[in-house]
Scaffold this active site. Structure first.
Site, PDB file in Angstrom:
ATOM      1  N   ASP A  91       0.847  -1.194   0.000  1.00 22.41           N
ATOM      2  CA  ASP A  91       0.000   0.000   0.000  1.00 22.41           C
ATOM      3  C   ASP A  91       0.884   1.246   0.000  1.00 22.41           C
ATOM      4  OD1 ASP A  91      -2.343  -1.452   0.139  1.00 22.41           O
ATOM      5  OD2 ASP A  91      -2.676  -1.109   2.274  1.00 22.41           O
ATOM      6  N   ARG A 136      -1.035  -0.676  -8.720  1.00 22.65           N
ATOM      7  CA  ARG A 136      -2.395  -0.241  -8.381  1.00 22.65           C
ATOM      8  C   ARG A 136      -2.414   1.281  -8.493  1.00 22.65           C
ATOM      9  NH1 ARG A 136      -3.714  -1.060  -2.366  1.00 22.65           N
ATOM     10  NH2 ARG A 136      -3.927  -3.236  -2.940  1.00 22.65           N
ATOM     11  N   GLY A 160      -5.787   8.512  -4.063  1.00 25.47           N
ATOM     12  CA  GLY A 160      -4.997   8.938  -2.903  1.00 25.47           C
ATOM     13  C   GLY A 160      -5.908   9.338  -1.762  1.00 25.47           C
ATOM     14  N   HIS A 162     -13.826   3.655  -7.271  1.00 26.11           N
ATOM     15  CA  HIS A 162     -15.274   3.384  -7.333  1.00 26.11           C
ATOM     16  C   HIS A 162     -15.939   4.336  -8.304  1.00 26.11           C
ATOM     17  CE1 HIS A 162     -13.628   2.655  -3.279  1.00 26.11           C
ATOM     18  NE2 HIS A 162     -14.130   1.472  -3.535  1.00 26.11           N
ATOM     19  N   ARG A 181     -12.224   6.410   5.285  1.00 25.41           N
ATOM     20  CA  ARG A 181     -13.441   6.121   4.497  1.00 25.41           C
ATOM     21  C   ARG A 181     -14.512   7.185   4.770  1.00 25.41           C
ATOM     22  NH1 ARG A 181      -9.837   3.121   3.435  1.00 25.41           N
ATOM     23  NH2 ARG A 181      -9.554   4.824   1.981  1.00 25.41           N
TER      24      ARG A 181
HETATM   25  C1  LIG Z   1      -8.573  -1.358  -3.800  1.00 24.52           C
HETATM   26  C2  LIG Z   1      -8.184  -0.012  -3.276  1.00 24.52           C
HETATM   27  C3  LIG Z   1      -6.964   0.159  -2.673  1.00 24.52           C
HETATM   28  C4  LIG Z   1      -6.558   1.424  -2.227  1.00 24.52           C
HETATM   29  N1  LIG Z   1      -5.298   1.588  -1.726  1.00 24.52           N
HETATM   30  C5  LIG Z   1      -4.879   2.835  -1.395  1.00 24.52           C
HETATM   31  C6  LIG Z   1      -3.532   3.083  -1.004  1.00 24.52           C
HETATM   32  O1  LIG Z   1      -2.679   2.186  -0.931  1.00 24.52           O
HETATM   33  N2  LIG Z   1      -3.188   4.358  -0.703  1.00 24.52           N
HETATM   34  C7  LIG Z   1      -4.085   5.400  -0.772  1.00 24.52           C
HETATM   35  O2  LIG Z   1      -3.715   6.544  -0.513  1.00 24.52           O
HETATM   36  N3  LIG Z   1      -5.372   5.174  -1.122  1.00 24.52           N
HETATM   37  C8  LIG Z   1      -5.790   3.932  -1.421  1.00 24.52           C
HETATM   38  N4  LIG Z   1      -7.094   3.740  -1.811  1.00 24.52           N
HETATM   39  C9  LIG Z   1      -8.106   4.819  -1.613  1.00 24.52           C
HETATM   40  C10 LIG Z   1      -8.160   5.752  -2.812  1.00 24.52           C
HETATM   41  O3  LIG Z   1      -6.970   6.494  -2.894  1.00 24.52           O
HETATM   42  C11 LIG Z   1      -9.356   6.724  -2.712  1.00 24.52           C
HETATM   43  O4  LIG Z   1      -9.232   7.468  -1.527  1.00 24.52           O
HETATM   44  C12 LIG Z   1     -10.704   6.034  -2.694  1.00 24.52           C
HETATM   45  O5  LIG Z   1     -10.743   4.916  -3.534  1.00 24.52           O
HETATM   46  C13 LIG Z   1     -11.783   7.024  -3.174  1.00 24.52           C
HETATM   47  O6  LIG Z   1     -11.553   7.419  -4.505  1.00 24.52           O
HETATM   48  P1  LIG Z   1     -12.427   6.909  -5.757  1.00 24.52           P
HETATM   49  O7  LIG Z   1     -11.502   6.724  -6.897  1.00 24.52           O
HETATM   50  O8  LIG Z   1     -13.150   5.682  -5.359  1.00 24.52           O
HETATM   51  O9  LIG Z   1     -13.383   8.055  -6.140  1.00 24.52           O
HETATM   52  P2  LIG Z   1     -14.070   9.296  -5.397  1.00 24.52           P
HETATM   53  O10 LIG Z   1     -13.531  10.532  -6.060  1.00 24.52           O
HETATM   54  O11 LIG Z   1     -14.010   9.166  -3.898  1.00 24.52           O
HETATM   55  O12 LIG Z   1     -15.566   9.059  -5.818  1.00 24.52           O
HETATM   56  C14 LIG Z   1     -15.953   9.287  -7.149  1.00 24.52           C
HETATM   57  C15 LIG Z   1     -17.299   8.676  -7.417  1.00 24.52           C
HETATM   58  O13 LIG Z   1     -17.270   7.267  -7.130  1.00 24.52           O
HETATM   59  C16 LIG Z   1     -18.544   6.863  -6.642  1.00 24.52           C
HETATM   60  N5  LIG Z   1     -18.421   6.393  -5.253  1.00 24.52           N
HETATM   61  C17 LIG Z   1     -17.368   6.574  -4.448  1.00 24.52           C
HETATM   62  N6  LIG Z   1     -17.613   6.018  -3.232  1.00 24.52           N
HETATM   63  C18 LIG Z   1     -18.847   5.497  -3.293  1.00 24.52           C
HETATM   64  C19 LIG Z   1     -19.685   4.808  -2.380  1.00 24.52           C
HETATM   65  N7  LIG Z   1     -19.319   4.586  -1.111  1.00 24.52           N
HETATM   66  N8  LIG Z   1     -20.898   4.398  -2.805  1.00 24.52           N
HETATM   67  C20 LIG Z   1     -21.310   4.650  -4.044  1.00 24.52           C
HETATM   68  N9  LIG Z   1     -20.570   5.304  -4.959  1.00 24.52           N
HETATM   69  C21 LIG Z   1     -19.363   5.733  -4.595  1.00 24.52           C
HETATM   70  C22 LIG Z   1     -19.436   8.073  -6.695  1.00 24.52           C
HETATM   71  O14 LIG Z   1     -20.058   8.119  -7.951  1.00 24.52           O
HETATM   72  C23 LIG Z   1     -18.413   9.212  -6.572  1.00 24.52           C
HETATM   73  O15 LIG Z   1     -18.878  10.430  -7.069  1.00 24.52           O
HETATM   74  C24 LIG Z   1      -7.482   2.507  -2.317  1.00 24.52           C
HETATM   75  C25 LIG Z   1      -8.709   2.327  -2.932  1.00 24.52           C
HETATM   76  C26 LIG Z   1      -9.071   1.103  -3.414  1.00 24.52           C
HETATM   77  C27 LIG Z   1     -10.389   0.964  -4.105  1.00 24.52           C
END
Ligand SMILES: Cc1cc2nc3c(=O)[nH]c(=O)nc-3n(C[C@H](O)[C@H](O)[C@H](O)COP(=O)(O)OP(=O)(O)OC[C@H]3O[C@@H](n4cnc5c(N)ncnc54)[C@H](O)[C@@H]3O)c2cc1C
Length: 309
Positions: A135, A185, A189, A228, A290
């Site tokens: 990570d 990955r 962030g 997501h 989260r």
């Molecule tokens: C598998 C995985 C591993 C990760 N590892 C790391 C890591 O090592 N280091 C790190 O800094 N971060 C990590 N992250 C977290 C990541 O950096 C983001 O903070 C997090 O994924 C939110 O960004 P997003 O791309 O999902 O989109 P966002 O900009 O948060 O959301 C964009 C859109 O996605 C949809 N969405 C988002 N959340 C939801 C929800 N709960 N329900 C329904 N729709 C939703 C909505 O349409 C929203 O408008 C990881 C995430 C994942 C998925």
């Protein structure tokens, strides 16, 4: 503002005590975390795998201040990997490791201890027949994490790394890490970062994510699209097609408990879909990040607080 306050709270021992003692917290945490015990993590993995999804398991913990605790975390991963092997789940389940949980921040020899502990985990993964992804934490750790990853990849070329699109440096890092076999990955962030190193607005971060995707999809590695966001998922699919990538040359990843229907849809459409599944007692920092990501998660939490008793 709210995001910043929650991310600051994620590192505050005082707020941690209040949140951990608040009874409804536990019910909400269950939405994002498999449980506190190894058996619960294995059972949750089994359920996800049965529905066509793959898994990456995170033994929760970060910012370890004690060498003994760092070694205990490495041992917990060894037990987990043995369990995955014995239950036949290792073909579909790997592990994700935070270097700060295995010693990276220790004042004396932190990097060396983290490297040794991560090596133990990689050995156990190799023995189990699966992989490890490191990570990525806040920007002060990026150089150290990438240098440890480079060293480990000499013996474990399948080791995955994480790059965060919000960091200004990431497009260049994507180029450096897009060679053959390179598992990367790409996520947006999750930490609070200063403007000097990171894009701040959602639009800017989204554009940076697409730039990173372009580099990784055109490269020779194995991109892991961790988001997501429906737009990022759609663009990743288009880029895969334009670059003539086969479905087994990249994968989608989402967090446990977030958009499960979309996870199933992607898996049923023939994509590799991996769920990031955390377990263990140290859920506080993960849970607060989260909440910071999504106001709806926070509303749910505050409503529970308002109606307590
Ligand atoms: C598998 C995985 C591993 C990760 N590892 C790391 C890591 O090592 N280091 C790190 O800094 N971060 C990590 N992250 C977290 C990541 O950096 C983001 O903070 C997090 O994924 C939110 O960004 P997003 O791309 O999902 O989109 P966002 O900009 O948060 O959301 C964009 C859109 O996605 C949809 N969405 C988002 N959340 C939801 C929800 N709960 N329900 C329904 N729709 C939703 C909505 O349409 C929203 O408008 C990881 C995430 C994942 C998925």
């Amino acid at each position: 503002m709210l995001r910043s306050a929650l991310l600051a709270a994620s590192r505050s021992p005082q707020v941690r005590t209040v949140v951990e003692k608040f009874p409804p917290t536990h019910a909400i945490v269950e939405r994002f975390v498999a449980g506190e015990l190894l058996d619960q993590a294995v059972a949750a993995t089994d359920e996800l795998v049965a529905t066509g999804r793959k898994v990456t398991l995170d033994h929760l913990g970060e910012d370890t201040k004690d060498a003994g605790q760092a070694a205990d975390t490495a041992e917990a991963y060894e037990h987990l990997l043995t369990a995955l092997k014995e239950t036949g789940l290792a073909a579909n389940a790997e592990v994700s490791v935070k270097l700060s949980a295995v010693g990276q921040f220790l004042p004396v020899d932190g990097e060396k201890i983290a490297l040794e502990n991560a090596r133990r985990i990689c050995e156990a993964a190799k023995e189990a027949g699966t992989t490890v992804t490191l990570d990525m934490e806040d920007h002060t750790t990026t150089d150290s994490t990438l240098s440890i990853a480079r060293e480990l990849r000499e013996d474990f070329p399948w080791l995955g790394i994480v790059l965060q699109a919000y960091l200004r440096r990431t497009e260049a890092d994507c180029r450096d890490f897009s060679g053959p076999l390179s598992r990367v990955r790409i996520c947006k962030g999750a930490y609070k970062e200063p403007e000097s190193v990171a894009f701040q607005g959602k639009h800017e971060v989204d554009l940076a994510y697409v730039r990173a995707l372009k580099v990784l999809m055109a490269g020779e590695g194995y991109p892991m699209i961790a988001s997501h966001d429906p737009n990022m998922i759609k663009i990743a699919g288009q880029l895969a097609e334009w670059n003539g990538r086969s479905r087994d040359s990249y994968e989608y990843q989402m967090l446990f408990g977030i958009r499960p229907e979309e996870q199933l849809r992607l898996a049923e459409a023939g994509n590799t879909m991996r769920v990031y599944l955390p377990y263990g007692q140290e859920w506080y920092g993960y849970f607060m990040r989260r909440l910071a990501e999504r106001p709806a998660n926070l509303t749910f939490f505050l409503r529970a607080m308002a109606t307590r008793g």
